[in-house]
Enzyme design. Structure first.
Site, PDB file in Angstrom:
ATOM      1  N   GLN A 206     -12.599 -36.929  30.923  1.00  0.00           N
ATOM      2  CA  GLN A 206     -13.391 -37.032  31.959  1.00  0.00           C
ATOM      3  C   GLN A 206     -12.951 -38.634  32.033  1.00  0.00           C
ATOM      4  O   GLN A 206     -13.533 -39.291  32.884  1.00  0.00           O
ATOM      5  CB  GLN A 206     -14.875 -37.078  31.582  1.00  0.00           C
ATOM      6  CG  GLN A 206     -15.653 -35.768  31.652  1.00  0.00           C
ATOM      7  CD  GLN A 206     -16.942 -35.633  30.905  1.00  0.00           C
ATOM      8  OE1 GLN A 206     -17.195 -34.841  30.104  1.00  0.00           O
ATOM      9  NE2 GLN A 206     -18.072 -36.510  31.217  1.00  0.00           N
ATOM     10  N   PHE A 237     -19.646 -32.036  30.825  1.00  0.00           N
ATOM     11  CA  PHE A 237     -20.889 -32.298  30.116  1.00  0.00           C
ATOM     12  C   PHE A 237     -20.817 -33.516  29.540  1.00  0.00           C
ATOM     13  O   PHE A 237     -21.935 -33.657  28.739  1.00  0.00           O
ATOM     14  CB  PHE A 237     -21.596 -31.148  29.530  1.00  0.00           C
ATOM     15  CG  PHE A 237     -21.249 -29.692  30.527  1.00  0.00           C
ATOM     16  CD1 PHE A 237     -21.895 -29.699  31.759  1.00  0.00           C
ATOM     17  CD2 PHE A 237     -20.757 -28.665  30.025  1.00  0.00           C
ATOM     18  CE1 PHE A 237     -21.694 -28.450  32.340  1.00  0.00           C
ATOM     19  CE2 PHE A 237     -20.551 -27.254  30.387  1.00  0.00           C
ATOM     20  CZ  PHE A 237     -20.956 -27.441  31.760  1.00  0.00           C
ATOM     21  N   GLU A 241     -15.743 -36.868  27.536  1.00  0.00           N
ATOM     22  CA  GLU A 241     -15.640 -38.525  27.902  1.00  0.00           C
ATOM     23  C   GLU A 241     -14.710 -39.292  27.027  1.00  0.00           C
ATOM     24  O   GLU A 241     -13.886 -40.099  27.192  1.00  0.00           O
ATOM     25  CB  GLU A 241     -16.986 -39.086  27.936  1.00  0.00           C
ATOM     26  CG  GLU A 241     -17.020 -40.652  28.439  1.00  0.00           C
ATOM     27  CD  GLU A 241     -18.574 -41.084  28.655  1.00  0.00           C
ATOM     28  OE1 GLU A 241     -18.533 -42.315  28.765  1.00  0.00           O
ATOM     29  OE2 GLU A 241     -19.494 -40.160  28.831  1.00  0.00           O
ATOM     30  N   ARG A 319     -29.775 -45.591  25.546  1.00  0.00           N
ATOM     31  CA  ARG A 319     -30.287 -45.249  26.846  1.00  0.00           C
ATOM     32  C   ARG A 319     -31.645 -44.379  26.201  1.00  0.00           C
ATOM     33  O   ARG A 319     -32.530 -44.201  27.272  1.00  0.00           O
ATOM     34  CB  ARG A 319     -29.485 -44.118  27.242  1.00  0.00           C
ATOM     35  CG  ARG A 319     -29.912 -43.688  28.788  1.00  0.00           C
ATOM     36  CD  ARG A 319     -28.719 -42.909  29.347  1.00  0.00           C
ATOM     37  NE  ARG A 319     -27.831 -43.957  30.199  1.00  0.00           N
ATOM     38  CZ  ARG A 319     -28.001 -44.012  31.509  1.00  0.00           C
ATOM     39  NH1 ARG A 319     -28.941 -43.162  32.221  1.00  0.00           N
ATOM     40  NH2 ARG A 319     -27.315 -44.864  32.266  1.00  0.00           N
ATOM     41  N   ARG A 351     -24.585 -34.699  28.852  1.00  0.00           N
ATOM     42  CA  ARG A 351     -25.389 -34.636  30.191  1.00  0.00           C
ATOM     43  C   ARG A 351     -26.970 -35.296  29.908  1.00  0.00           C
ATOM     44  O   ARG A 351     -27.612 -34.757  29.052  1.00  0.00           O
ATOM     45  CB  ARG A 351     -25.486 -33.354  30.472  1.00  0.00           C
ATOM     46  CG  ARG A 351     -25.831 -33.270  32.165  1.00  0.00           C
ATOM     47  CD  ARG A 351     -25.739 -31.722  32.750  1.00  0.00           C
ATOM     48  NE  ARG A 351     -25.884 -31.611  34.080  1.00  0.00           N
ATOM     49  CZ  ARG A 351     -25.702 -30.506  34.594  1.00  0.00           C
ATOM     50  NH1 ARG A 351     -25.307 -29.483  34.024  1.00  0.00           N
ATOM     51  NH2 ARG A 351     -25.777 -30.624  36.050  1.00  0.00           N
ATOM     52  N   PHE A 353     -26.941 -38.153  28.249  1.00  0.00           N
ATOM     53  CA  PHE A 353     -26.757 -39.411  27.609  1.00  0.00           C
ATOM     54  C   PHE A 353     -27.706 -40.212  26.709  1.00  0.00           C
ATOM     55  O   PHE A 353     -27.888 -41.416  26.822  1.00  0.00           O
ATOM     56  CB  PHE A 353     -25.752 -40.352  28.480  1.00  0.00           C
ATOM     57  CG  PHE A 353     -24.995 -41.441  27.355  1.00  0.00           C
ATOM     58  CD1 PHE A 353     -23.748 -40.968  27.291  1.00  0.00           C
ATOM     59  CD2 PHE A 353     -25.412 -42.680  27.443  1.00  0.00           C
ATOM     60  CE1 PHE A 353     -22.903 -41.722  26.774  1.00  0.00           C
ATOM     61  CE2 PHE A 353     -24.497 -43.357  26.707  1.00  0.00           C
ATOM     62  CZ  PHE A 353     -23.295 -43.091  26.299  1.00  0.00           C
ATOM     63  N   ALA A 521     -22.466 -40.648  33.424  1.00  0.00           N
ATOM     64  CA  ALA A 521     -23.888 -41.545  33.671  1.00  0.00           C
ATOM     65  C   ALA A 521     -24.272 -41.069  35.282  1.00  0.00           C
ATOM     66  O   ALA A 521     -25.035 -41.923  35.818  1.00  0.00           O
ATOM     67  CB  ALA A 521     -23.459 -43.030  33.583  1.00  0.00           C
ATOM     68  N   GLU A 729     -27.256 -35.587  36.191  1.00  0.00           N
ATOM     69  CA  GLU A 729     -27.931 -35.548  34.822  1.00  0.00           C
ATOM     70  C   GLU A 729     -29.224 -35.252  34.973  1.00  0.00           C
ATOM     71  O   GLU A 729     -29.962 -34.435  34.209  1.00  0.00           O
ATOM     72  CB  GLU A 729     -27.683 -36.862  34.052  1.00  0.00           C
ATOM     73  CG  GLU A 729     -26.478 -36.949  33.380  1.00  0.00           C
ATOM     74  CD  GLU A 729     -26.004 -38.270  32.756  1.00  0.00           C
ATOM     75  OE1 GLU A 729     -25.559 -38.391  31.812  1.00  0.00           O
ATOM     76  OE2 GLU A 729     -26.100 -39.379  33.751  1.00  0.00           O
TER      77      GLU A 729
END
Length: 803
Positions: A206, A237, A241, A319, A351, A353, A521, A729
């Site tokens: 990703q 998902f 990343e 987050r 997904r 985060f 994100a 997300e």
């Protein structure tokens, strides 16, 4: 309406169309990273040497036995690394560790002529270990004060005054499970070296730019000597990343040392035991309400399970703090975050985060205390919604625009779903069925869109127009099945004013668009769409000048619609292909590099204050469930969703994302029960759910029998490309309603006013024990007439999730 959000005449965006690779997917013609192995000559296969102990210092690593295995070409160890022996951005993830940090940690890699030769070679490598104590569970980590990384603190208002003004105060704890990504395609990379010593890597990633950066520093190269390409992923998902970088580095290192292509592809068990998950969390909380059930104060500590290294645990935890309010105004709050260091795989993006984890905490609190306040859970939630026009801000100080949408989507769900009538029907059903109960719950979401780190909110694109009028676009986003490429094709066609068939998209690669952010994100369409639109606008501006010269008018009076340039108020027109041909012979540049950055963001991570999000996505969902009182087994009878995607770029894609996100969220909350060996035996720290046979994933049988999804209408987002909003997300968190409906169904087996404690995931087993708890409370009440004291709710669900 802003220039960014305004749509031209006859736009291609907003038209429902299938995924750009849908036919390739269903026919099997779509190529993924590992498919390219069979198109590559003389490929070597890499296989990890995994140590099946949870923690220990390596005292001996003997590779000679592997080299004696027929077909083994080389064993990669730390001695082979010419650059930095690290695969992470925090420099805490050695590619070849000298200390095993989790059960299944790879300490070396074997290259073989065949995968079987590499496997046998890996089995022959001898590793000696000086075993060390390990920490597996969050409870163990908290007790041992095993933490790493930042310790953010979010404060707003006066917490002491808030509790002093509270009529009702409750406290409790809540621990909930991690989640496996279980993408269909496991981690894969294929690397080779070209004649100029350039390293070229095909990777299921990703974040191609970061894969490029990690590979470069492992090999001791500069980024311009490494190119990473991602054709597509079979799901990501968030699990691709950060985690692909080390696997790509292994392939690149092997290729550099042998001069041959090297393939890394994990099998399912390796992927499950070597790659990170969604962070499990533990929450300690105290909450106060006034006499009308409005939140006055919240004091909470959120502890995330980071695993052995930091990876993305710091922004995930941040987050989570930013989303603990969800759709509710909390005037006084103190929320602390910390990251537990455990001897498990390094947990990573998934997904949402961290957003789902923070929001789950407040939803669980409200679901548990509503009966104690004598309120219907729906009413309690509605009383605490953010209200428009009152100047209410989040606990980190960001105003909440479009707050009216929180109530609007909720009310539409109530109306479209016939909630009032169905609640009466459910009450009648429950009265007539002592051993089967139904329940209906509604929950809402408010999810912030943008990377918390402001610098990541930028993107680039390269758009080429060829002499025959065909268009090729490159952008920095990656396709993992979410439909990003489909949307970018629609954005390009809309901006240029041409039919969709004129536009083609090239694979994502770092030598076309540099320094890209991860496709994460939920920002893929916002960022890359802005960049594609910018590049196409540059080209359109040049072409309008050419068209004006041919049509004898001013460029400001020319419009390009459906591939034809026309002057306003005139019958004169010029076909797109002729326009492009003319431009070429007038020596007008037919390529453009586009750029976009999200404006209006600011964030101070130390003070935990600012406006980190461009906007919020809103949604509401209602779920009706039926529960068997003997077994805890349940079925989802119906789901109704209204979700805010702004003005959709591609409605069919967006509805698919809402459906898929919801089902994945329901899996996390009700089915996907990760189990680790927490004993003191020889397999301590081993992942017990290593396959689909032991890890329950949502399937057709878990889908709602009736599934209604509606996209909010007249919902233009002024700050995003063509008025759209992110969709990747936010829908996952709509699934809170399923767990809340299960809680209310369990409560129906007992007297009114009982607080139901429900594990997460709420498996049939967990639902059964919740029902049993309700029945025990009913027995207590019938025995002495006194209700148990629920002012302190101390629930430990870890016995279920870590058995």
């Amino acid at each position: 309406m802003s220039h960014l959000s305004e749509r031209p005449e006859k736009p291609v965006v907003g038209v429902s169309m299938p995924h750009e690779s849908a036919v390739l997917h269903v026919t099997g013609a779509a190529l993924y990273t590992d498919d390219l192995v069979y198109r590559t000559k003389d490929t070597l296969h890499a296989y990890p040497v995994q140590v099946m102990k949870t923690r220990g210092r390596i005292t001996a690593l003997r590779t000679e036995p592997a080299l004696a295995v027929p077909g083994v070409v080389r064993v990669l160890t730390v001695a082979d690394v010419p650059g930095v022996n690290d695969a992470g951005m925090k420099h805490d993830e050695p590619l070849f560790p000298d200390e095993v940090m989790f059960h299944g940690h790879a300490v070396a890699w074997v290259l073989g002529e065949t995968l079987e030769a590499a496997r046998l070679g890996a089995a022959a490598v001898e590793v000696e270990l000086d075993e060390l104590p390990s920490v597996i569970t969050l409870k163990e980590a908290i007790a041992a004060e095993s933490f790493h990384g930042a310790r953010p603190l979010m404060v707003t208002g006066d917490i002491d005054a808030g509790f002093a003004d509270s009529t009702h105060v409750f406290s409790g704890e809540f621990q909930f499970s991690d989640q496996e990504h279980f993408y269909l395609e496991t981690h894969a990379a294929l690397a080779y070296i070209d004649e100029a010593e350039q390293v070229f890597i095909q990777s299921s990633t990703q974040h191609p730019s970061e894969t490029q950066e990690i590979v470069a520093h492992v090999l001791g190269l500069h980024s311009h000597e490494v190119t990473v390409q991602c054709l597509r992923m079979g799901g990501g998902f968030g699990g691709k990343e950060m985690q692909p970088h080390g696997f790509a580095a292994i392939a690149a290192l092997g290729a550099k040392l042998t001069g041959r292509p090297v393939r890394v592809r994990l099998n399912r068990t390796q992927d499950l035991t070597m790659s990170g998950k969604r962070h499990g969390f533990h929450a300690d909380w105290k909450i106060g309400f006034d006499a009308d059930g409005r939140i006055q104060a919240l004091d909470a500590t959120l502890t995330s399970d980071g695993g052995w290294s930091l990876d993305l645990s710091e922004p995930v935890t941040a987050r989570a703090l930013c989303h603990i309010d969800n759709t509710y105004w909390i005037p006084n709050a103190r929320v602390a975050g910390r990251i537990a260091q455990t001897n498990k795989v390094s947990n990573t993006a998934f997904r949402g985060f961290g957003g789902p984890q923070g929001m789950l905490v407040i939803e669980d609190i409200l679901g548990r205390v509503a009966p104690l306040l004598g309120l219907d859970p729906m009413e309690l939630r509605k009383r605490n919604f953010y209200q428009p026009g009152l100047g209410q801000a989040t606990p980190y100080g960001q105003p909440v625009p479009q707050a009216e949408r929180i109530a609007a989507v909720w009310q539409q769900v109530e109306n479209d779903g016939g909630i009032a009538d169905r609640k009466r029907e459910i009450a009648a059903f429950n009265a007539a069925h002592p051993h089967t109960k139904r329940a209906l719950a509604i929950t809402g979401i408010k999810f912030g869109i943008s990377f918390n780190l402001t610098a990541f909110n930028q993107a680039g694109a390269l758009v080429l127009i060829y002499k025959d009028g065909s268009v090729l676009i490159n952008h920095g986003g990656t396709e993992m099945g979410q439909g990003l490429h489909t949307k970018m094709l629609q954005v390009a066609a809309t901006t240029l004013g041409i039919p969709l068939h004129k536009v083609r998209l090239a694979p994502t690669r770092t030598d076309k668009v540099p320094n890209t952010s991860a496709t994460a994100a939920s920002s893929g369409a916002d960022l890359n769409g802005g960049a594609v639109k910018n590049a196409c606008e540059q080209l359109r501006t040049r072409l309008l000048q050419v068209a004006a010269s041919r049509l004898g008018s001013n460029a400001s009076d020319v419009r390009i619609v459906d591939g034809v340039a026309r002057t306003l108020g005139s019958d004169k027109e010029l076909a797109w292909d002729d326009l492009v041909h003319t431009a070429y012979f007038q020596r007008v540049q037919l390529s453009a590099s586009g750029y976009y950055r999200t404006e209006g963001l600011h964030w101070d991570a130390k003070s935990f204050r600012g406006s980190p999000f461009k906007y919020f996505s809103y949604g509401a969902a209602a779920a009706e469930v039926e529960v068997d009182g003997f077994t805890g087994a349940y079925r989802i009878r119906r789901v109704d969703i209204v979700h805010d995607v702004g003005d959709s770029l591609s409605p069919m894609i967006d509805i698919g994302q809402v459906e898929g996100g919801f089902v994945q969220g329901a899996g996390w909350l009700t089915l996907e029960d990760m189990r680790w060996d927490t004993s003191d035996g020889p397999n301590r720290g081993r992942l017990l759910t290593q396959a689909a046979s032991t890890y329950k994933l949502p399937s057709f049988s878990e889908m709602p029998e009736e599934f209604n999804v509606t996209l909010m209408e007249n919902a233009t987002e002024e700050g995003a490309v063509y008025g759209s909003k992110a969709v990747g997300e936010p829908p996952l968190m709509l699934a809170f309603c399923v767990r809340e409906a299960l809680r209310q169904a369990a409560a129906s087996f007992g007297p009114a006013g009982v607080s139901v404690e429900l594990a997460a995931p709420a498996t049939p087993e967990a639902v059964f024990w919740a029902i049993e708890s309700v029945r025990e409370k009913a027995d207590v009440r019938s025995g002495d007439g006194q209700a148990p004291d629920d002012s302190e709710i101390r629930t430990d669900t870890s016995a279920l999730s870590n058995a």
